[in-house]
Structure formats: structure tokens, C-alpha cells
Design an enzyme around this catalytic site. Sequence first.
Site, PDB file in Angstrom:
ATOM      1  N   LYS A 189      68.546 -72.022  17.495  1.00  0.00           N
ATOM      2  CA  LYS A 189      67.229 -73.247  15.863  1.00  0.00           C
ATOM      3  C   LYS A 189      68.029 -74.183  15.977  1.00  0.00           C
ATOM      4  CE  LYS A 189      65.069 -69.879  13.430  1.00  0.00           C
ATOM      5  NZ  LYS A 189      64.528 -68.708  12.723  1.00  0.00           N
ATOM      6  N   TYR A 190      69.327 -73.950  15.301  1.00  0.00           N
ATOM      7  CA  TYR A 190      69.816 -75.001  14.358  1.00  0.00           C
ATOM      8  C   TYR A 190      71.095 -75.508  14.960  1.00  0.00           C
ATOM      9  CZ  TYR A 190      67.506 -72.338  10.649  1.00  0.00           C
ATOM     10  OH  TYR A 190      66.434 -71.268  10.037  1.00  0.00           O
ATOM     11  N   GLU A 241      51.253 -66.426  17.521  1.00  0.00           N
ATOM     12  CA  GLU A 241      52.711 -66.143  17.150  1.00  0.00           C
ATOM     13  C   GLU A 241      52.090 -65.600  15.062  1.00  0.00           C
ATOM     14  OE1 GLU A 241      55.395 -67.566  14.540  1.00  0.00           O
ATOM     15  OE2 GLU A 241      57.199 -66.872  14.988  1.00  0.00           O
ATOM     16  N   ASP A 251      62.029 -79.763   4.572  1.00  0.00           N
ATOM     17  CA  ASP A 251      62.313 -80.629   6.274  1.00  0.00           C
ATOM     18  C   ASP A 251      60.675 -80.740   6.693  1.00  0.00           C
ATOM     19  OD1 ASP A 251      62.742 -77.857   6.071  1.00  0.00           O
ATOM     20  OD2 ASP A 251      63.907 -78.314   8.148  1.00  0.00           O
ATOM     21  N   GLN A 301      53.258 -78.884  12.478  1.00  0.00           N
ATOM     22  CA  GLN A 301      53.892 -78.978  11.006  1.00  0.00           C
ATOM     23  C   GLN A 301      55.537 -80.370  11.318  1.00  0.00           C
ATOM     24  OE1 GLN A 301      56.038 -74.993  11.073  1.00  0.00           O
ATOM     25  NE2 GLN A 301      57.673 -75.998  11.499  1.00  0.00           N
ATOM     26  N   ASP A 304      53.287 -71.473  16.937  1.00  0.00           N
ATOM     27  CA  ASP A 304      54.265 -70.984  16.072  1.00  0.00           C
ATOM     28  C   ASP A 304      53.118 -71.064  14.638  1.00  0.00           C
ATOM     29  OD1 ASP A 304      56.772 -71.046  15.080  1.00  0.00           O
ATOM     30  OD2 ASP A 304      56.434 -72.024  13.954  1.00  0.00           O
ATOM     31  N   ASN A 305      52.940 -69.668  13.982  1.00  0.00           N
ATOM     32  CA  ASN A 305      52.419 -69.346  12.869  1.00  0.00           C
ATOM     33  C   ASN A 305      51.427 -69.855  13.130  1.00  0.00           C
ATOM     34  OD1 ASN A 305      55.096 -68.868  11.418  1.00  0.00           O
ATOM     35  ND2 ASN A 305      55.434 -70.612  10.494  1.00  0.00           N
ATOM     36  N   LYS A 343      68.170 -79.492   8.656  1.00  0.00           N
ATOM     37  CA  LYS A 343      68.697 -78.297   8.604  1.00  0.00           C
ATOM     38  C   LYS A 343      69.887 -77.956   9.220  1.00  0.00           C
ATOM     39  CE  LYS A 343      66.456 -75.843   5.375  1.00  0.00           C
ATOM     40  NZ  LYS A 343      64.872 -74.484   6.018  1.00  0.00           N
TER      41      LYS A 343
END
Lengths: 678, 678
Positions: free
Chosen positions: A534-535, A424, A360, A325, A395-396, A265
Site C-alpha cells: 500500500k505504501y 469489502e 490524509d 474518499q 472499499d469500506n 503516508k
Amino acid sequence: MSAPQTTRPQSPIGRIPVQDLRPCVDCGARPAKAVVGELVEITATVFREGHDAVNATLVLTRPDGTVEHRLMTCTNPGLDHWVAPIEPEVEGWWRYRVEGWSDPYGTWVHDATIKVKADVDTELMLEEGARVLERAAKEVKRPKAAAAVLATAVKGLRDAAASPLERLDAGLADAVAEELAQRPLREHVSPSAELSLLVERELALAGAWYEIFPRSEGATYDVTEHRWTSGTFRTAAKRLPAIAAMGFDVVYLTPIHPIGQAAKKGPNNTLNARAEDPGSPYAIGSPDGGHDALHPDLGDWEDFDFFVAEAARLGMEVAMDIALQASPDHPWVTTHPELFTTRSDGTIAYAENPPKKYQDIYPLNFDNDPASAYAEVRRVMQVWIDRGVKIFRVDNPHTKPVEFWQWLIQDVGRDHPDVIWLAEAFTKPAMMHTLGKVGFQQSYTYYAWRNTAADLREYVEELAGEASFYMRPSFWPTTHDILTPYMQFGGVAAWKLRAALAATLVPTYGIYTGYELMESVARPGAEEQIDNEKYEYKDRRWADYEPGGPKAGQTLAPYLTRLNEIRREHPSLMWLRNITFHRADDDQVLVFSKRRRVVEESGHSWDDVVLVVANTDPHSTRTTMIHLDMEALGFEPHEGFIAHELITGQEWPWYQDNTVILGPSSEPVHIIHVRRYF
Amino acid sequence: MSAPQTTRPQSPIGRIPVQDLRPCVDCGARPAKAVVGELVEITATVFREGHDAVNATLVLTRPDGTVEHRLMTCTNPGLDHWVAPIEPEVEGWWRYRVEGWSDPYGTWVHDATIKVKADVDTELMLEEGARVLERAAKEVKRPKAAAAVLATAVKGLRDAAASPLERLDAGLADAVAEELAQRPLREHVSPSAELSLLVERELALAGAWYEIFPRSEGATYDVTEHRWTSGTFRTAAKRLPAIAAMGFDVVYLTPIHPIGQAAKKGPNNTLNARAEDPGSPYAIGSPDGGHDALHPDLGDWEDFDFFVAEAARLGMEVAMDIALQASPDHPWVTTHPELFTTRSDGTIAYAENPPKKYQDIYPLNFDNDPASAYAEVRRVMQVWIDRGVKIFRVDNPHTKPVEFWQWLIQDVGRDHPDVIWLAEAFTKPAMMHTLGKVGFQQSYTYYAWRNTAADLREYVEELAGEASFYMRPSFWPTTHDILTPYMQFGGVAAWKLRAALAATLVPTYGIYTGYELMESVARPGAEEQIDNEKYEYKDRRWADYEPGGPKAGQTLAPYLTRLNEIRREHPSLMWLRNITFHRADDDQVLVFSKRRRVVEESGHSWDDVVLVVANTDPHSTRTTMIHLDMEALGFEPHEGFIAHELITGQEWPWYQDNTVILGPSSEPVHIIHVRRYF
């Protein structure tokens, strides 16, 4: 002969019923939680038939197996409500049960006091007292001196030369009552089921967190080459003294692993990133490695160790982001294909929210081969634990099986009970609560979306109630994913207010770097920051805000510093369950207090009481009356106290009802140390 | 390989978490209760990680061991709340658990519907549908016709000649969905713990009771001799047709055993009774016998049997009073001295509330020799059960050990599951609730002291909520011990109102004889009747109130008769949990409705809806607007209905908001049958 027993499918109630033992999580299937030194009130409903005296003992088993009996107190006779406060002093699995029992001495005290004074059955009552104390002496093991106390009382009760009231007094003597409180004569002892209390270290409940993207700290932009150079662990470590100086306890790093190039991204979550775009650190894995590797731009293991050591030197711990992930470039795609879902056309399933696709990201599959999946994640966790990381922000977690987390947290905790996991799970309540129940020490919450005084009160009352025994809240006004309209448009008052409330409503709060600078511009159509870190890299030019710099004073760093100082000076703010809400005439003004009895090693004890008054409307200054629950503050309703405002240093004489003026024209929040006049 | 397991002290959460299974009494240690045909909603919180479809099955095990699986419904996706209604059709111990599971077909339906319509991964999604249905056909046993349905769908999904949407429709066909609802393909099936549901006969929940002192019914006073002749079972039986004609289901007799002479009480609870005073029937036991004997004045066993048979012939059951205490003349004093407490001076302890003494009563002691005490009471109970008595009203159960009642009720219930026990535990909530939990089918309540609309609503909401699963309320406006100021001074409106509310708020209510005559005079200083029937005979001269008699019309018998008729005609009034409260502008006006779906044997079904509006102020007529929750009545907010008032027979067109006039000048209560226009 003993009574015949009630049999299955009934389960026996017990001679002296003990009901509703609390705390009780999932009917006792999960432990209640506390941290070392935290007050936990063990309560139960204990009662008996008829009029004889009933009593209750808390039986507490420590992690080392030692057992302690504590007499409970009946705080509400009408509801037969009994309480024993404990403040567990070591970590580990504690157990507790309550024993209800019949109290022959208590029965005699009640009846004899009334009857002898009315001269009803006087001789009989005095003799029955003597017999109860003889039984107490005979049936319960006690030191010689104590036995002598009882023997003296028996003699006094039977002393024909004394008056009936003198004889009665021998049986009621303080020394007798104290001895029987310590070593009671108990009949019909009836135990409740035994429940578990998991006691963890204090940071599991209370701490101030500061989040950074380490690659941004020290990143530089070459204006001629139009190229960024990534920050490193070494350059990020240079930021640590400033974070520590603000008083934070934990520095939390977004993922530091190699980033996938496939479907990377670009800025603002665009597709077709350029080669020089750094990509999202949440797209984990490249030929450089996966979750057990470092992004080469950040440095090597030595650099990482230096960063962790530097944080420790400054009194902080490092929290790492665990995002389970993979990018399509992750080594797991070839080394552990069973970690992924293969579709009917043979391709690997990427993340999607139909019809949207996130090409991604490959989500992990824990069902193809759970043993392998669990073992691989466990191996990865050990890599970081071995390098000194003891806090993981997950995360998640709500996209992985709950039972996986339960196993992982238990398995890690067995060897490393000091590891703390933060969930989170911005999702529905059932999942959020259950992740807490199965082991996560902390949870992000809905705090960012609770902005009115009524919503905040209702939410914190829920969190500080029964939920507090399994889910510890962490309050974040913003994160790198969350920038609510309230923060976008609330101005300085909103940024001060939301940090102050987060820091005082609950014991753990956190901010995402840049909070000092009130970065309030959102990407159009999204509730997150524009040009999201983040990007891309973000050089915040911290030096500009230093005294003498071009933006000197345009930072909330001093305000945050003060908040953390106040937290350290006031132990009441390190607890969750000790909160009381008070009334304000203006429904946008939130008033609450926290109170904690502090016992110092010397034995000296004092009440720490902090009172917070906040105007939750960041757009207008409001004047209102507030009405304090004086008992909750430790005072009689008519008393007054010194309200020492800790942000501004002002002091006021305050009473039950006071007028406050709060809002953008002055300060949005008062944090008040409640002090006695004498 | 399967996943490694979470181990003790943790207990595994399950692959698909199932939380908060309800009803759940004492964490599952006690059964939830229902009666035959009563609606019970089994609920649970079921959820999973990620976005795949989750589903839940109720697994119901009948008393005979047969097992039924029922698909649950998610009624609140945000809270992951799942429901399955059951109406158990036989008595006995049922068991229930909930299985959460992953639903591959549900996942495919969700994803494929979105993606194929958007032409994303079309071929892939259609093929994955075919594979899911192939798995469903292979892994779950199903009838040939059902398998053919799936085979057709698989063929349709792969039919290259059809359009993608046609192929999708083959997989989504109603027949496929229905087959997979009936015999689903379930993955990761995760069971909750299993709980118990004790299903009892309908009278355990719903019935109208009428209390008498049998010695008064037919007692005659000889004015020349100044002597009473006791009524007998035979004369009392003559009163039964009138009680049955009023529509009562149960006739409850105060104790019928021999009465002690020692320390006998005279009229109005005085000491030094005359020889001819009958004494309190609660002072049980004389040389004529104890709890297993009949008072000789009432007749012999044949007479008793006649009374029970006559009641049965009239469609009523007899309830007997069980008062486990003894007069000093009781045979137990010599035959079972272990049943009593011996004091240190060798005397037997009488009842006392220091410094008050009740020398006519010896309380029983269940701790000296529990085995003997339990066996003796059990023997006595069997005497009455063998004579056809199946209902026991237990006097002061809260003065005997709770575990004794648990054992006794279980032991009796094993051979006689139709026996019903009513607890007269006018005591603190914990004891009252726990007696329900350990087996009492019914409980007297605080109804007599809940007189305002707000108090009644709050109390009934508590009783009809979680408490309804273990404690079934019986509402009595007065008893032979209770005559509140409200009844003393409320006049006719109060007597009508309190009977009507008792008869409609909860399924079981009762009145003490004389209620028809509004006997409202209290003994000065006491909240009980003057010249209390406990201590003397009472000839109420029922004939005087008959048509043509001197007091014709001065009775509420027709009103009570109408109440019981309404109860029989409206099955909604036979349930407890189906109550909804509505709003009135006047805070003394109580508005509530009950609704029940009735399915007849023919399969025809209809909604029975009754709406009650009551002015709880007996002293003034009040006019007010009431505001109905139309959905709770089965209507849309804009609809109207026929309000058929069942006391007066009037009919009105009613809507969401209506005006009522209620009070002493007309009727205090409307009981309305809510009828649709068409």
C-alpha cells in the site's frame, strides 16, 4: 353465493392455505438472488382441511413477462412441504408465486382405488370418476388428442360390460394421469403473495480473482540512484499472461487514480513520507485529478484501454477498486465542497477514530446534498463502465449510507445489468448482510478468521443456507490488509490449505498477489504484511521462480493453477447451496462434498460430485477415519466408489468409512472426484 | 436537494436501516398476539454506516389511536440488536413500528468525551457540543424548564472562564442526557413497516379447564328397571361447587344438543345401539333440533341459563363444544341441504376414511354455498353468545376450511372481542399453527404424546418461542378421546406428574373429569377409555371419595386443588415466554423455571420465581444432581436461596447445584417457590 370476506386488519388466508413461500428475503421486500443456470428450490407449505387431495403449482413469470405453470412435488407430507426446482436460464427480474388448489381427480384416485378394490360403493365411485373426468375435459382447455384420452377413460369407467376393476383402471390409466398432471382440473385455486428472484450473470456467483497493485508490476529500482520507477499499465499487462495461465477469471486492481501529496503516508504506514514515496493509492485525488482520472505514473487512457483489452484477450475481466474518499488534494474539495463535512471552525473533517486522526483522508458526506453526491459518484462510475470495466470492488462500503448503494447499484444496473459489485465490508453481520440484500452481488467474508474445522463448517452452513439468497460470499485467505497469525505461522501447509478451501468451499475466491510466494512476514504488532505494498513499490522478480531461475519451484503457482483447473472441470464447485458436510473422527479434519446434476445440450446428464477432505491443522499430520453420507454422494450406504484425488492423481477404492492421512508431511487437502465403478 | 429514490422492483431500505422487526407473524400478514399485561419484547436490528451514533424508537399505536414513542435499548451491539419491552394494558389491535435515527448528541458525547480528555480539538469539540444542544433546543418542542436545561448546558460549554473538563461536563450533565432521552434530537428518521399486535383478555392465555359430560353429572341407574336417567343442567350444576373448589377457571361441556337416532353408536363405539343408549353427543341433531337447540334430557333454556349463572357465581366461565357436523336426523338436512355433499347417486355423503364409513355423521360442506353456510353457523354461534357463553372449544376445526374459521372468528370478535376459541386440531403442524394464526386463541397440542424430559423441553421451547406469538398452547394429559399408554400404566406418579407439568409448563391446561380418580383402563386396542362416556352415562359417585366415604382419600382432587392454588399465587405461571430450562444429570429429570416481574398498583415491584423439578419416569424413583442457571433465577452463581416446596411445604437451602430425589416412592414433582434470604 361466494363466501363473505375476511377484512382488515386481518388479511385473508385463502381457501387452500399457502404458507412460508421460500426463498423469501426480508419478508419479500428484497429479491432472492440466483445466477443463470443455478438451481433454486422454490418451496412452500401447502395444505387443506379434511382428507381431500391438495396440490400446488409454481407460477413463474420470466423477465419478458411470459408465464409458466409447474406442478410442485410434496416431499414431506407430514410437514406439507412442497418443492419445485428451477434453473433460470436468463438474467433479469423473475417473479414466483405458489397456487394451492383442491385436486378432484387426486381425491377420486385415492378414494376409488381403496373403495372399488374393497367393493364399497363401487358403481358410485366409478360414476363419480367419470364425472370428474367430464369436468376436466369441459373446464380446462386441452388439445384434441388429450381430450380424446379423457373421453376414452369416461367411456371405460361407464362400460357396463367390463369388470369393476377394469373400469377403475380406465380412470387410473397412465395417459389420464399424465394429461391431468399437465393440464389439471383445479378447484379453489389460492395464490400466495408473489416474490421476486433477481437472476444475474454467472460471474456474480462463481469466479477466481487475482489482486494486483499495477504500479508494482514492472516497477524497477535503480540501485545507483536509489530510486524506483513505477510500473505502468503496459508493464502490468505483461504479467497478465501468467495470471491467466494460472486460471484466474478476474484481475482486480487496487486504486489507479492520482494520489494526494498532503499528509502522504510513507513505508509501513509512517507519517512524514519522502517526496519519492508513492503514497497509498487509497488517498485518492491530486491536482492530476480524482476518481475519474488515472495516476500519471501508470500511463494514459490508451494504456489503460490496452490493459483491459489484454485481460479480455486472455479471457479475464478487470475489477476496479472503488474507494469513495478523498485526499485533501482531491479536485472535489474545490469543485464539490458539499461532498465533505465542514466543522464548526470552518475546516473540513478528516477521517478519525477518536482520538486517532487520519489526516490524509477526507470521508465523503452524502447528507449535505445527496442529489449532488449521488450524481457525481454515478458520473464517475460511468467513466469506467464506458471503458469496459464491469466489476467493482468497493472499499469500506459500510462507511457510506446503505440507501446510497441501493440506489447506485440499481441505477447502474438498469443500463448495465452485467455490472458486478463486491462489498469489502469487514464489519458487523447486520451491515454485511444488508449490503448484500440491497444489491451487492458479492461480499468479502469472515473467512480469513475461520480456521478450525468446526468454525468453517458452521460459517459455510450459514452462508449456504438462507443467506445464500441475498449474500454471495467471496473467500480470501489473505488480502493486502489481512495476514492472520494462521498464515504467518502455518507454513506451506497453511498456504496450500487456505487456497484449496477457499477455492472449493464457495464458488468465488480470490488471492492477493504474492500468495504464490507465501509472503508471511507481518509488520510487528499488525496483522498485515510488513513493507506493505500500500505504501511502496514491490518488485517480486517473478522470473526468479521460473524453471531455471534461482528460486525455481519455490512458488505455489502450480498448485493454484491446479486448483483453478479443478474448478473449471467440476461444475459442482461453481455452486454454493449444493454443499454437504460429512463426519471425521478427528475434529480438525473438515470433510465436505458438492454435487450437481449437469444436463448437457445433447440432453445427456450426469452427476458431478467432488469430495474435499482437509486437515485444518497446518502443524501436524493427522490420520483419521472419515464417515461419508453416501446418499449425499449419490450412492447407497453399502456401495463403493473410485476416489480420484485431483491434486496428486492417485485413485483409491473408497466406501462409507475411509482412513486418510493429511498434513504437512504430505498434502493438507484431498480434492476427490467421486466416480462410479461402472 | 434530497437523494434520488430507489424504485420498483426494489423497495427503499431507508437512510438508517431497520431490519427484522419482531414479533412478526407470516411476514406481517397476521398479527402477533398477546394478552393484557403480558410482556412482549419488540426487537429490531438497527444500524448505520460509519461511526456516528445510531438510536431507535419504538412507535406504539394503541387501539384508541393514541401514539407513544419509546426509546429502545441496544442489548447486543455486535448484532445491532435493539429491544423495547411493552406490557399492553388494554385489549384490541395495537400497531408497532421502529424508527431508526442518527443521534447527533450521542455522536458528540462519544467523540467529545474521548477527545477533550485527550486535549484533541478541545475548543472545536466544546463549540460543536454547544451547537448540537442549540439545535436540540430549536428543532424539538419541549417544556420551558427543559429548554432552560439545554440553555444552561450551552452556556456552560462556551464558558471561557471554566476549564475544558468543566465545560465538557456541562454538556454531559445528567439533566441534559435525561432531557435528550425523553425528547431527542433525531436525524434521518427511518421507519420500519408497521405490524399489528392483537391484545386479548387474560383467559385467552392462562386458565385451568375442567371438562364434563353434563348428562353424566347426576345421572342415576335404576338397578331394578336396568335403566339410566340422564343428568340435567340442574343436577350438573350441583357438581360446580366441587369443580370451583378445586380452583378451575373454566368448565367445558361436551355437546349439549339433541342427538341423532339414525345409525346411533352404542357402548364402546359399537353399532346397533339399543333405543335406551344415549348415543354420542357428537352425532348432533334430531327432530328436537340441531346446533341451536338443547338436548331435551338436559333441561330447557331456563335450566341452561341457571347452569351458566351458577358457574359465574362460582367464578367460572362455561366453554361449549362446537362440533360442526350433523347426524342424518339434523334439521339442516331439510332446511339447509346446501350444507351437505350430494353424491352422484343423489344420497348425502357421510363421513368416511375409505374404506371405513361413519354413517352416523354427515360432514358439512362449506363450498356449495359458502354465504349460506357461513351465515347459518354465525347465527348458531350468536344463540350461545346471547346466553352468556364466551368460550368455544371447536371439535376438529381442521376438517373445515381455514378461511371459514378466519372469517367466523373475526366476525364474532368484532362485536364480542372477549370470545375465546380453542382449536381441537390434533393434526399436522402446518394446519395446527395456521389455525392459531388466523384467530384461534388457543390450541390443543401434542402434549399427551410428549413424555420424556427431552421431548418436553424441545416441544415447550418451540411453543414458547416464535410460535408463542400466534399459537397459545393448552396442555391436556388426557381427554375423553385420549388415554395414552403412559397414563394407562404409569400409576399415581404419572397422574400427578402429568397434571403438575401441564399446570406449570404452560399457562393453560385442562383435565377431563375423572382425572381425580385416575381412570386408567383403556378399551382393548384403543388409546381411549373403556366404557367411554361418549357412548354411555357415567355415575362417578363423587360422594364416595369424600371424607368418611368408602373411597375417602382415593382421589387426586386435593393435589389438583393445590396445583391451582399454586397457579393463582404465582403470576409467573400465567405466562408462557418466561420459561428457562435447567440441566439435570439424569436425562429423565426435567428442570425449568418461570420468572416474572410483578408491579403492584402501589408501584411496589417484586420478582415471582417458580422452579419445577420433575422425574418424568413414573416407574422408578431417581436421585440426581440438578444444575441451575442462577442468572435466570435472578441470582449470582455463588448465591443461595430458600427453596420452598409448594406441594409438601418443605424448605431447603439451595444453591447452583442440588440433589433431588423424585419418583413414585415420594413425590414425582417439586414445585418450588424461589425465595431470597433477605
